[in-house]
Motif scaffolding. Structure first.
Motif, PDB file in Angstrom:
ATOM      1  N   ALA A 182      26.578  36.480  41.995  1.00  0.00           N
ATOM      2  CA  ALA A 182      27.530  36.106  43.040  1.00  0.00           C
ATOM      3  C   ALA A 182      28.617  35.202  42.473  1.00  0.00           C
ATOM      4  N   ARG A 183      29.824  35.368  42.982  1.00  0.00           N
ATOM      5  CA  ARG A 183      30.927  34.496  42.569  1.00  0.00           C
ATOM      6  C   ARG A 183      30.742  33.111  43.188  1.00  0.00           C
ATOM      7  N   ASN A 184      31.198  32.112  42.468  1.00  0.00           N
ATOM      8  CA  ASN A 184      31.188  30.748  42.996  1.00  0.00           C
ATOM      9  C   ASN A 184      32.596  30.171  42.919  1.00  0.00           C
ATOM     10  N   VAL A 185      32.720  28.901  43.275  1.00  0.00           N
ATOM     11  CA  VAL A 185      34.045  28.281  43.311  1.00  0.00           C
ATOM     12  C   VAL A 185      34.653  28.207  41.915  1.00  0.00           C
ATOM     13  N   GLU A 186      33.814  28.100  40.869  1.00  0.00           N
ATOM     14  CA  GLU A 186      34.341  28.048  39.508  1.00  0.00           C
ATOM     15  C   GLU A 186      34.987  29.377  39.132  1.00  0.00           C
ATOM     16  N   THR A 187      34.458  30.496  39.641  1.00  0.00           N
ATOM     17  CA  THR A 187      35.074  31.798  39.386  1.00  0.00           C
ATOM     18  C   THR A 187      36.497  31.839  39.928  1.00  0.00           C
ATOM     19  N   PHE A 188      36.669  31.350  41.151  1.00  0.00           N
ATOM     20  CA  PHE A 188      38.009  31.331  41.741  1.00  0.00           C
ATOM     21  C   PHE A 188      38.909  30.318  41.039  1.00  0.00           C
ATOM     22  N   ASN A 189      38.335  29.209  40.579  1.00  0.00           N
ATOM     23  CA  ASN A 189      39.149  28.233  39.851  1.00  0.00           C
ATOM     24  C   ASN A 189      39.698  28.818  38.558  1.00  0.00           C
ATOM     25  N   VAL A 190      38.880  29.647  37.887  1.00  0.00           N
ATOM     26  CA  VAL A 190      39.348  30.295  36.659  1.00  0.00           C
ATOM     27  C   VAL A 190      40.518  31.233  36.961  1.00  0.00           C
ATOM     28  N   LEU A 191      40.377  32.052  37.996  1.00  0.00           N
ATOM     29  CA  LEU A 191      41.440  32.996  38.341  1.00  0.00           C
ATOM     30  C   LEU A 191      42.700  32.278  38.814  1.00  0.00           C
ATOM     31  N   ILE A 192      42.538  31.290  39.685  1.00  0.00           N
ATOM     32  CA  ILE A 192      43.695  30.565  40.216  1.00  0.00           C
ATOM     33  C   ILE A 192      44.392  29.792  39.109  1.00  0.00           C
ATOM     34  N   GLY A 193      43.612  29.167  38.223  1.00  0.00           N
ATOM     35  CA  GLY A 193      44.217  28.414  37.123  1.00  0.00           C
ATOM     36  C   GLY A 193      45.027  29.280  36.192  1.00  0.00           C
ATOM     37  N   ASN A 194      44.516  30.467  35.858  1.00  0.00           N
ATOM     38  CA  ASN A 194      45.256  31.355  34.959  1.00  0.00           C
ATOM     39  C   ASN A 194      46.478  31.959  35.638  1.00  0.00           C
ATOM     40  N   LEU A 195      46.394  32.232  36.935  1.00  0.00           N
ATOM     41  CA  LEU A 195      47.567  32.721  37.654  1.00  0.00           C
ATOM     42  C   LEU A 195      48.655  31.657  37.706  1.00  0.00           C
ATOM     43  N   CYS A 196      48.255  30.425  37.913  1.00  0.00           N
ATOM     44  CA  CYS A 196      49.245  29.339  37.961  1.00  0.00           C
ATOM     45  C   CYS A 196      49.898  29.117  36.602  1.00  0.00           C
ATOM     46  N   LYS A 197      49.147  29.323  35.529  1.00  0.00           N
ATOM     47  CA  LYS A 197      49.734  29.169  34.204  1.00  0.00           C
ATOM     48  C   LYS A 197      50.758  30.256  33.904  1.00  0.00           C
ATOM     49  N   LEU A 198      50.635  31.389  34.586  1.00  0.00           N
ATOM     50  CA  LEU A 198      51.628  32.452  34.447  1.00  0.00           C
ATOM     51  C   LEU A 198      52.739  32.320  35.486  1.00  0.00           C
ATOM     52  N   ARG A 199      52.767  31.195  36.215  1.00  0.00           N
ATOM     53  CA  ARG A 199      53.755  30.933  37.263  1.00  0.00           C
ATOM     54  C   ARG A 199      53.676  31.947  38.406  1.00  0.00           C
ATOM     55  N   ARG A 200      52.484  32.471  38.628  1.00  0.00           N
ATOM     56  CA  ARG A 200      52.264  33.394  39.750  1.00  0.00           C
ATOM     57  C   ARG A 200      51.643  32.594  40.900  1.00  0.00           C
ATOM     58  N   THR A 201      52.408  31.658  41.401  1.00  0.00           N
ATOM     59  CA  THR A 201      51.895  30.738  42.410  1.00  0.00           C
ATOM     60  C   THR A 201      51.570  31.457  43.712  1.00  0.00           C
ATOM     61  N   GLU A 202      52.390  32.430  44.084  1.00  0.00           N
ATOM     62  CA  GLU A 202      52.155  33.146  45.346  1.00  0.00           C
ATOM     63  C   GLU A 202      50.842  33.914  45.295  1.00  0.00           C
ATOM     64  N   ASP A 203      50.553  34.579  44.166  1.00  0.00           N
ATOM     65  CA  ASP A 203      49.273  35.291  44.025  1.00  0.00           C
ATOM     66  C   ASP A 203      48.101  34.314  44.052  1.00  0.00           C
ATOM     67  N   ALA A 204      48.288  33.147  43.447  1.00  0.00           N
ATOM     68  CA  ALA A 204      47.231  32.134  43.464  1.00  0.00           C
ATOM     69  C   ALA A 204      46.961  31.645  44.884  1.00  0.00           C
ATOM     70  N   MET A 205      48.015  31.485  45.677  1.00  0.00           N
ATOM     71  CA  MET A 205      47.839  31.049  47.063  1.00  0.00           C
ATOM     72  C   MET A 205      47.110  32.121  47.888  1.00  0.00           C
ATOM     73  N   LYS A 206      47.428  33.397  47.663  1.00  0.00           N
ATOM     74  CA  LYS A 206      46.729  34.478  48.376  1.00  0.00           C
ATOM     75  C   LYS A 206      45.245  34.475  48.036  1.00  0.00           C
ATOM     76  N   LEU A 207      44.925  34.265  46.758  1.00  0.00           N
ATOM     77  CA  LEU A 207      43.525  34.206  46.351  1.00  0.00           C
ATOM     78  C   LEU A 207      42.836  32.981  46.949  1.00  0.00           C
ATOM     79  N   PHE A 208      43.570  31.885  47.059  1.00  0.00           N
ATOM     80  CA  PHE A 208      43.022  30.664  47.654  1.00  0.00           C
ATOM     81  C   PHE A 208      42.626  30.902  49.115  1.00  0.00           C
ATOM     82  N   HIS A 209      43.460  31.642  49.860  1.00  0.00           N
ATOM     83  CA  HIS A 209      43.161  31.889  51.267  1.00  0.00           C
ATOM     84  C   HIS A 209      42.037  32.909  51.446  1.00  0.00           C
TER      85      HIS A 209
END
Length: 494
Positions: free
Chosen positions: A291-318
């Protein structure tokens, strides 16, 4: 004030090409370099012992242990005294061994696992492992060695870049130093080796000791994470395959490490493949029932933010709630920084409020706010940075020297010296030892002097080409004045 400093300030004030601004002269007069506090200045005994350790050993024929015995025989040493003395004596070197001998001979002091770890840390910072060996080999310390000492030795050896010596120490520590060899100590050594990128040494060590300590899932996950830290995805997948064939199951921490490694490789080589490659790892997790946990989402959100894909990171956050996961402090901090970096300052402020309401107020500390201010100053949002600075003080975070220096430098760069001086006075009232400096003014915000152009009263004589061109323009105007203009629309005259 020295002549060199005065000349430097004068050059900064009067150089038109690279304009600089300074604070008021009264600030320079009121500043004293001796006002900066020492972290251990409140302990006079530690200062006295430290000054004795730092003295020239050739100035007194007596050994340092005997000198300490003569001068401080009335002192009852404590662990806090030992720690503060060692921190105040970074240049004492091997003289600290004499301090250690004095503690051993003191009847009112008994070494513990904690105090021995202080000495190990001290010599480890100096990379003096012979002194550590001499310290641990003392027969009078054999009963005082424990897990804190072991952790300190392993940590210093690994951070010094000595993985082979770390493995060798683990093999002989029970025989020579009396430290217990068990599964927990093995996991500690493997963890330290893996954190610092020595995956090959850690895996070889685990395989060689498999008959004595059969590896569990925690150790296997650590090894997979180690190869991912090194960026060697093929080795991580090879080890994961061996684990599955051996009957082990990979945990969520190992999968998160593989996912992070995949995202990093995609960021470096082909950012457009990040979504597809990450989806493969997530599907593999679902297939194996991890099962995915919060660290899984932190990895995805962190890498998206490093690519300046803030909107995609926000969608994943919601969408985190769809998998039963809720954001933690790391999720909020990464998104706040990314929103500010994207100049979405209003949404960044809202995310700070959401972080507070989620119960992570304690994580909004001085370090987190300094990161926000640094980003806002970097994108030239100085007014918003000042509002976040005000919010920082309202939350009870005491700003330090770096925070004040950052804001004052940016205000001076925007040619707003009055507000910079107000910040300087505020820092002095709060007891922050800020230094007055000469800050560079950004040419975009520098006030340019108006150059008055004086027109010459002598009429310049017209040259023949200029005279002919003037006549042609006038003849063209006269010729076009007889052309009948269309009523419907104006046509371009040729």
């Amino acid at each position: 004030m020295s002549i060199t400093r005065l000349l430097f300030i004068r050059r900064c004030l009067y150089n038109d090409q690279t304009p600089k601004l300074t604070f008021l002269s009264s600030h320079f007069q009121s500043f004293s370099s001796s006002s900066s506090p020492s972290p251990f200045s409140d302990d006079p005994v530690s200062l006295s012992v430290s000054s004795e350790l730092l003295n020239n050993p050739n100035s007194d024929p007596l050994p340092i242990s005997e000198r300490l015995h003569l001068k401080f025989s009335h002192i009852n040493p404590t662990p806090s005294l030992v720690l503060s003395t060692l921190n105040l004596s970074p240049e004492a070197g091997r003289t600290v061994l004499g301090f250690h001998q004095w503690l051993l001979s003191n009847p009112n002091f008994t070494h513990s696992d904690e105090t021995v770890s202080f000495f190990v840390d001290y010599f480890g910072r100096r990379k003096d492992f012979k002194a550590i060996n001499e310290l641990l080999s003392s027969s009078r310390l054999s009963l005082s060695l424990g897990p804190k000492t072991l952790r300190a030795v392993i940590d210093r050896l690994v951070r010094a870049g000595r993985p082979a010596d770390t493995v060798s120490f683990f093999e002989k520590m029970e025989r020579e130093y009396g430290l217990k060899r068990d599964r927990e100590s093995l996991a500690l050594v493997v963890e330290k080796l893996c954190e610092n990128g020595f995956a090959s040494h850690a895996e070889r060590m685990v395989k060689n000791l498999a008959n004595e300590f059969f590896p569990d899932e925690k150790i296997c996950d650590l090894l997979v994470k180690a190869w991912c830290v090194d960026g060697k995805l093929d080795e991580a997948k090879r080890l994961a395959g061996e684990m599955y064939r051996g009957g082990f199951e990979i945990g969520v921490s190992a999968y998160n490490a593989i996912l992070d490694c995949v995202c990093k490789l995609c960021r470096d080589k082909d950012p457009f493949r990040l979504d597809s490659e990450a989806e493969k790892v997530l599907v593999e997790m679902d297939v194996h029932g991890v099962a995915r946990n919060v660290e899984t989402f932190n990895v995805l959100i962190g890498n998206l933010c490093k690519l300046r894909r803030t909107e995609d990171a926000m969608k994943l956050f919601h969408r985190m709630g769809e998998w039963g996961c809720y954001p933690d402090d790391t999720t909020f901090l990464v998104l706040i920084r990314s929103l500010y970096q994207a100049a979405r300052v209003g949404e960044g402020d809202e995310m700070i409020d959401r972080m507070r309401s989620a119960g992570f107020v304690s994580k909004l500390d001085k370090k987190a706010y300094y990161g926000f201010l640094k980003i806002l100053c970097g994108i030239e949002r100085i007014d918003h940075a000042m509002s976040v600075f005000k919010k920082m003080k309202e939350d009870g975070c005491e700003p330090g020297i770096k925070t004040y220096d950052l804001l004052m430098g940016k205000l001076c760069a925007h040619s707003r010296v009055d507000r910079a001086n107000a910040l300087f006075n505020e820092a002095k009232k709060r007891g922050v030892p800020v230094e007055p400096k000469a800050y560079m003014v950004d040419p975009r915000f520098a006030k340019k002097k108006k150059v008055r152009v004086v027109k010459s009263s002598v009429k310049k004589r017209e040259t023949l080409p200029e005279k002919m061109a003037r006549k042609r323009r006038r003849l063209k105007q006269i010729r076009l004045s007889f052309v009948k203009k269309p009523k419907g629309m104006m046509r371009r005259a040729f």
